[in-house]
Design a protein around this motif. Sequence first.
Motif, PDB file in Angstrom:
ATOM      1  N   THR A 102       0.827  -1.210   0.000  1.00 30.18           N
ATOM      2  CA  THR A 102       0.000   0.000   0.000  1.00 30.18           C
ATOM      3  C   THR A 102       0.863   1.262   0.000  1.00 30.18           C
ATOM      4  N   SER A 103       2.080   1.182   0.532  1.00 31.41           N
ATOM      5  CA  SER A 103       2.954   2.365   0.566  1.00 31.41           C
ATOM      6  C   SER A 103       3.497   2.700  -0.819  1.00 31.41           C
ATOM      7  N   VAL A 104       3.461   1.726  -1.724  1.00 26.73           N
ATOM      8  CA  VAL A 104       3.931   1.984  -3.102  1.00 26.73           C
ATOM      9  C   VAL A 104       2.803   1.675  -4.097  1.00 26.73           C
ATOM     10  N   GLY A 105       1.550   1.753  -3.589  1.00 21.52           N
ATOM     11  CA  GLY A 105       0.387   1.301  -4.365  1.00 21.52           C
ATOM     12  C   GLY A 105       0.012   2.190  -5.535  1.00 21.52           C
ATOM     13  N   THR A 106       0.393   3.458  -5.500  1.00 23.41           N
ATOM     14  CA  THR A 106       0.081   4.370  -6.611  1.00 23.41           C
ATOM     15  C   THR A 106       1.321   5.238  -6.856  1.00 23.41           C
ATOM     16  N   ILE A 107       1.310   5.942  -7.985  1.00 24.96           N
ATOM     17  CA  ILE A 107       2.444   6.825  -8.297  1.00 24.96           C
ATOM     18  C   ILE A 107       2.580   7.898  -7.204  1.00 24.96           C
ATOM     19  N   LYS A 108       1.428   8.428  -6.772  1.00 28.21           N
ATOM     20  CA  LYS A 108       1.442   9.460  -5.725  1.00 28.21           C
ATOM     21  C   LYS A 108       2.100   8.914  -4.448  1.00 28.21           C
ATOM     22  N   LYS A 109       1.768   7.683  -4.116  1.00 28.38           N
ATOM     23  CA  LYS A 109       2.320   7.091  -2.887  1.00 28.38           C
ATOM     24  C   LYS A 109       3.815   6.795  -3.049  1.00 28.38           C
TER      25      LYS A 109
ATOM     26  N   ILE B 253      11.982  -4.276  15.861  1.00 31.94           N
ATOM     27  CA  ILE B 253      11.280  -3.814  14.656  1.00 31.94           C
ATOM     28  C   ILE B 253      10.374  -2.651  15.029  1.00 31.94           C
ATOM     29  N   GLU B 254      10.458  -1.589  14.246  1.00 31.23           N
ATOM     30  CA  GLU B 254       9.514  -0.488  14.433  1.00 31.23           C
ATOM     31  C   GLU B 254       8.485  -0.570  13.315  1.00 31.23           C
ATOM     32  N   VAL B 255       7.199  -0.531  13.672  1.00 31.10           N
ATOM     33  CA  VAL B 255       6.149  -0.560  12.644  1.00 31.10           C
ATOM     34  C   VAL B 255       5.461   0.790  12.674  1.00 31.10           C
ATOM     35  N   LYS B 256       5.389   1.468  11.549  1.00 29.32           N
ATOM     36  CA  LYS B 256       4.720   2.772  11.534  1.00 29.32           C
ATOM     37  C   LYS B 256       4.068   3.080  10.195  1.00 29.32           C
ATOM     38  N   SER B 257       3.352   4.195  10.161  1.00 34.45           N
ATOM     39  CA  SER B 257       2.584   4.539   8.960  1.00 34.45           C
ATOM     40  C   SER B 257       3.420   5.302   7.934  1.00 34.45           C
ATOM     41  N   SER B 258       3.182   5.018   6.670  1.00 36.12           N
ATOM     42  CA  SER B 258       3.837   5.757   5.587  1.00 36.12           C
ATOM     43  C   SER B 258       3.148   7.092   5.362  1.00 36.12           C
TER      44      SER B 258
END
Length: 406
Positions: free
Chosen positions: A11-18, A226-231
């Motif tokens: 999802t972090s690379v799901g679109t060009i914008k992302k 491990i750190e898990v966080k939002s893009s």
Amino acid sequence: MRIVVLKFGGTSVGTIKKIKKTAEIIANYKKKKYKVIVVSSAMSGVTNELIKKSSEISENFSSSEYDVLVSSGEQMACSLLAGRLIHKGFKARSWLSWQIPIITLGKHKNSRINEINKKKIIKYLKEGGTPIITGFQGINNESRITTIGRGGSDASAIMIAKFFKAERCIIYTDVEGIYTTDPNKFKKAKKIKIISYEEMLEMASLGAKVMQPVSIQDARLNRIDIEVKSSFIKKSGTLITKRSNIISNKIVTGISSTQNDSKVSLIGVRDKPGVAAAIFKPLSKNLINVDMVVQNISANGKETDLTFTIKAEDLNKTKKIIENNKNIRFRKLLLKKDVSKISIIGVGMITTPGVTFKMFQTLAKNRINIQVISTSEIKISVLIDKKNTKKALIALHKEFELGRTK
Ligand code: ADP
Ligand code: ASP
Ligand code: MG
């Protein structure tokens, strides 16, 4: 060298914008004088599309070709991401697993990373480059491309962090961290600040897709935090670490549920030694994973009922195998699709009596019938009707005070 490994999920690379947004995040770490190694997954949906294509070509699509096909999604994402960094003036390039190489062991579709050759990447880092490495894949000792199981980019990132002795390993995803339960299914789920490997492993194995279970095993074995966080949102996430780093007064840390289980019951099976083995041997030979198992005590000492769960996609195959098994006799075979496994997880259970009772009582109060039970030291799982999943989740979340901040 101060190395940080940044992993970006589909999802972090799901679109060009992302992808452009992701390039910004990477650029910020570069400004902090870190040597950055990036691991990327495929754009969201791409891997599923490729798998669908393979099954349309053949029901028994070759597993070595499957790996070549499905690993291609990561190649596309990595090159787009590298291209954006180059556009922004950074020295960056994509690295496909075979170019490094990342060596795996085991069967196609389900290999494990065993070794990573560091030489070329270290040289590239020293030259100021930012390597964008394809997650989810490697090559075996015959130079064939392999993949490491769905969601495997998490394990790629952790193994890369291990081999390069990274100072930090950060998993960027579409939620702010690990929650008490899937925040997309239950809005009152709370973000967990810190969680142990053991609890995360159970949560992931029992249905929390946010981290791949193998990756947590790798992190635990190698003591990698491990750190898990939002893009997308700049907020602190969750730290997954060893138990001794955690002080918590909670009995239950999280709740996981599954959606794709099926229940198989053999009624009137002969009650004698070797029967269970005769039932499960051909299933295991056919790579069907049996999960929960319960055998009733026979009333007359001659016959018993045996119930177990499998993945829904294995139901037809299981039915055929059991019906064709000449080594077993039974009166009736019952198959049930719409079941769900709901589990409560927490290291606090070890020292707190009465957790099982509390869970069962909560379900009973809500008129939810328990079909199968399985437990371990830090989790209790029950099988219930799928239609009751949300109701059970809400009730258990409340009962174990998971909405409460520490
Ligand atoms: P990525 O593409 O970044 O690898 P995934 O889709 O594999 O992301 O995992 C993120 C998803 O995991 C979230 O969108 C969320 O719906 C789901 N999820 C399930 N259980 C949990 C949980 N306990 N905490 C956070 N997310 C969860
Ligand atoms: N792209 C792969 C998958 O969809 C790997 C990953 O997402 O981590 O399973
Ligand atoms: Mg994932």
